[in-house]
Design a protein around this motif. Structure first.
Motif, short mmCIF file in Angstrom:
data_model
loop_
_atom_site.label_atom_id
_atom_site.label_comp_id
_atom_site.label_asym_id
_atom_site.label_seq_id
_atom_site.Cartn_x
_atom_site.Cartn_y
_atom_site.Cartn_z
N LEU A 19 -25.69 -20.04 24.67
CA LEU A 19 -24.27 -19.70 24.69
C LEU A 19 -24.04 -18.54 23.73
CD1 LEU A 19 -21.28 -22.22 24.45
CD2 LEU A 19 -21.16 -19.85 23.75
N GLY A 20 -23.62 -17.42 24.27
CA GLY A 20 -23.27 -16.27 23.46
C GLY A 20 -21.76 -16.13 23.37
N ASP A 21 -21.21 -16.26 22.18
CA ASP A 21 -19.76 -16.19 22.01
C ASP A 21 -19.33 -14.74 21.92
OD1 ASP A 21 -17.14 -16.85 21.65
OD2 ASP A 21 -17.38 -17.68 19.63
N THR A 22 -19.49 -14.03 23.01
CA THR A 22 -19.29 -12.58 23.04
C THR A 22 -17.84 -12.16 22.86
OG1 THR A 22 -19.40 -12.85 25.44
CG2 THR A 22 -21.34 -11.99 24.36
N ASP A 33 -17.38 -10.55 29.05
CA ASP A 33 -18.12 -9.32 29.37
C ASP A 33 -19.58 -9.56 29.77
OD1 ASP A 33 -18.84 -6.73 29.74
OD2 ASP A 33 -18.26 -6.03 27.76
N PRO A 34 -19.81 -10.08 30.97
CA PRO A 34 -21.20 -10.31 31.40
C PRO A 34 -22.02 -9.04 31.52
CG PRO A 34 -19.68 -10.59 33.24
CD PRO A 34 -18.83 -10.48 31.99
N GLN A 35 -21.36 -7.90 31.78
CA GLN A 35 -22.10 -6.64 31.89
C GLN A 35 -22.76 -6.28 30.56
OE1 GLN A 35 -18.94 -7.01 32.99
NE2 GLN A 35 -19.12 -6.72 35.21
N HIS A 56 -35.05 -8.42 32.30
CA HIS A 56 -33.95 -7.79 33.03
C HIS A 56 -32.98 -8.87 33.48
CE1 HIS A 56 -31.68 -5.13 35.59
NE2 HIS A 56 -31.85 -5.96 36.60
N LEU A 57 -31.74 -8.78 33.02
CA LEU A 57 -30.68 -9.68 33.45
C LEU A 57 -29.61 -8.87 34.19
CD1 LEU A 57 -31.96 -11.70 31.37
CD2 LEU A 57 -29.63 -12.45 30.89
N THR A 58 -28.95 -9.52 35.11
CA THR A 58 -27.80 -8.93 35.77
C THR A 58 -26.56 -9.72 35.36
OG1 THR A 58 -27.84 -10.34 37.74
CG2 THR A 58 -29.27 -8.38 37.75
N VAL A 85 -25.19 -14.55 34.32
CA VAL A 85 -24.41 -15.03 33.18
C VAL A 85 -23.18 -15.78 33.67
CG1 VAL A 85 -23.28 -14.39 31.02
CG2 VAL A 85 -25.19 -13.00 31.89
N THR A 86 -22.99 -17.01 33.20
CA THR A 86 -21.79 -17.78 33.52
C THR A 86 -20.76 -17.60 32.43
OG1 THR A 86 -23.09 -19.45 34.70
CG2 THR A 86 -20.89 -20.10 33.97
N ILE A 87 -19.57 -17.14 32.78
CA ILE A 87 -18.51 -16.94 31.82
C ILE A 87 -17.73 -18.24 31.65
CG2 ILE A 87 -16.41 -15.66 31.25
CD1 ILE A 87 -18.98 -14.05 31.02
#
Length: 257
Positions: A19-22, A231-233, A246-248, A252-254
Motif C-alpha cells: 500500500l503506497g499512500d501516494t 495517481d496510478p500513473q 515494468h508496471l502499468t 495499481v488499485t486505487i
C-alpha cells in the motif's frame, strides 16, 4: 518500494500486498500526530484484507507509529525499518562513529539515535536531514554529477572533519535512499560502509516469519498486489525505478482511506 524489492528477493514464495499512500506523501515533512493517524488508517485497510504481518516500510512512520500500531493491533506482528538498520550499523562500525541520513521528521524525532544508543550506548551518532534525496530518487535521478553534487553538499559537514573524527558507517535512514547508495558511497569514499535498511529489514522479517511459524510452505513464486491512494500513473513510473519491474497504471488499485 526498496523494502518490497528486498523482501521479494529474500522471500520469493510469500504473497505481498503493498500500500503506497501516494495521496499524502511525503511523510517526512508531516507532524508525528498526522503520521501516526495515516499509519493507523493504512493498517486498518491491510488488516481488513487479511495480512498476517505488517512491515512499516518507511523510516519516518517506523520512528513515530510503531507504539500506536502495536496498541491498536496487539495480535499482528509488526516490523519497522529503524531497529534493523540501527543494529546493522552497530555491527559494521569499527570506530564507533555512525552517520544517519534521513528525512527531516526522522532526524527531528531522534529514532535512530535512540535505537543505536539502546543497542550500543557508546556510539557517536550524527544525523543529517537529506530531503532532496527523496525528490531525486522519485525522479529516477540515481547517479551522475547532480546526484553526487547533492550528496557532497549533505556529507560535507561529516567529511570536513579530521579523518579520526569521521564516521566509518552511513545508515540510509530513509527507504528512498538505497537507490542512491552507489552515489553516496562514491562521495563518502573508501572505507565507509553504507547500510541499506531495506536489506536489513528483509532479514528481520524472514527471521520473524520463521520464529512465529508464519512462513509460507510453498516452494513456488508468490504474488504481489499494489494499492495506492492517488495517481496510478506516477505510482507505476516510480515503481519502475525502485523495483526494476515494468508496471502499468492498470496494475495499481486505487483506494480511498
Amino acid at each position: 518500494m526498496t523494502v518490497l524489492k528486498a523482501l521479494r528477493e529474500r522471500l520469493p514464495h510469500e504473497d505481498f500486498l503493498y500500500l503506497g499512500d501516494t495521496a499524502r506523501l511525503p511523510y517526512g515533512t508531516k507532524s508525528p500526530r498526522s503520521i501516526a493517524r495515516y499509519a493507523l488508517q493504512c493498517t486498518q485497510e491491510l488488516v481488513e484484507r487479511g495480512v498476517k504481518m505488517l512491515v512499516v516500510a518507511c523510516n519516518t512512520a517506523s520512528s513515530v507509529a510503531l507504539p500506536p500500531l502495536n496498541e491498536a493491533y496487539p495480535d499482528l506482528p509488526v516490523v519497522g525499518v529503524v531497529r534493523p538498520g540501527a543494529r546493522a550499523g552497530c555491527l559494521a562500525t569499527k570506530t564507533r562513529r555512525i552517520a544517519v541520513l534521513a528525512t527531516e521528521s526522522t532526524v527531528r524525532g531522534g529514532a535512530y539515535q535512540d535505537a543505536i544508543h539502546e543497542l550500543c550506548p557508546q556510539m557517536q551518532v550524527t544525523s543529517l536531514a537529506c530531503p532532496l534525496f527523496v525528490a531525486l530518487a522519485e525522479e529516477g535521478w540515481t547517479d551522475g554529477p547532480i546526484v553526487e553534487g547533492v550528496a557532497a553538499r549533505y556529507l560535507d559537514p561529516l567529511y570536513a572533519k579530521p579523518p579520526e573524527d569521521r564516521p566509518d558507517v552511513i545508515v540510509l535512514g530513509c527507504t528512498h535512499f538505497p537507490v542512491l547508495a552507489p552515489a553516496i558511497a562514491h562521495v563518502a569514499g573508501h572505507g565507509v560502509v553504507v547500510i541499506d535498511s531495506a536489506a536489513t529489514t528483509a532479514q528481520e522479517v524472514s527471521e520473524c516469519l520463521v520464529d512465529d511459524g508464519l512462513n509460507h510452505p510453498r516452494t513456488g513464486s508468490g504474488s504481489v498486489r499494489f494499492l495506492a491512494t492517488d495517481d496510478p500513473q506516477r505510482f507505476a513510473r516510480v515503481a519502475a525505478t525502485f523495483l526494476g519491474d515494468h508496471l502499468t497504471p492498470g496494475d495499481v488499485t486505487i483506494i480511498d482511506l
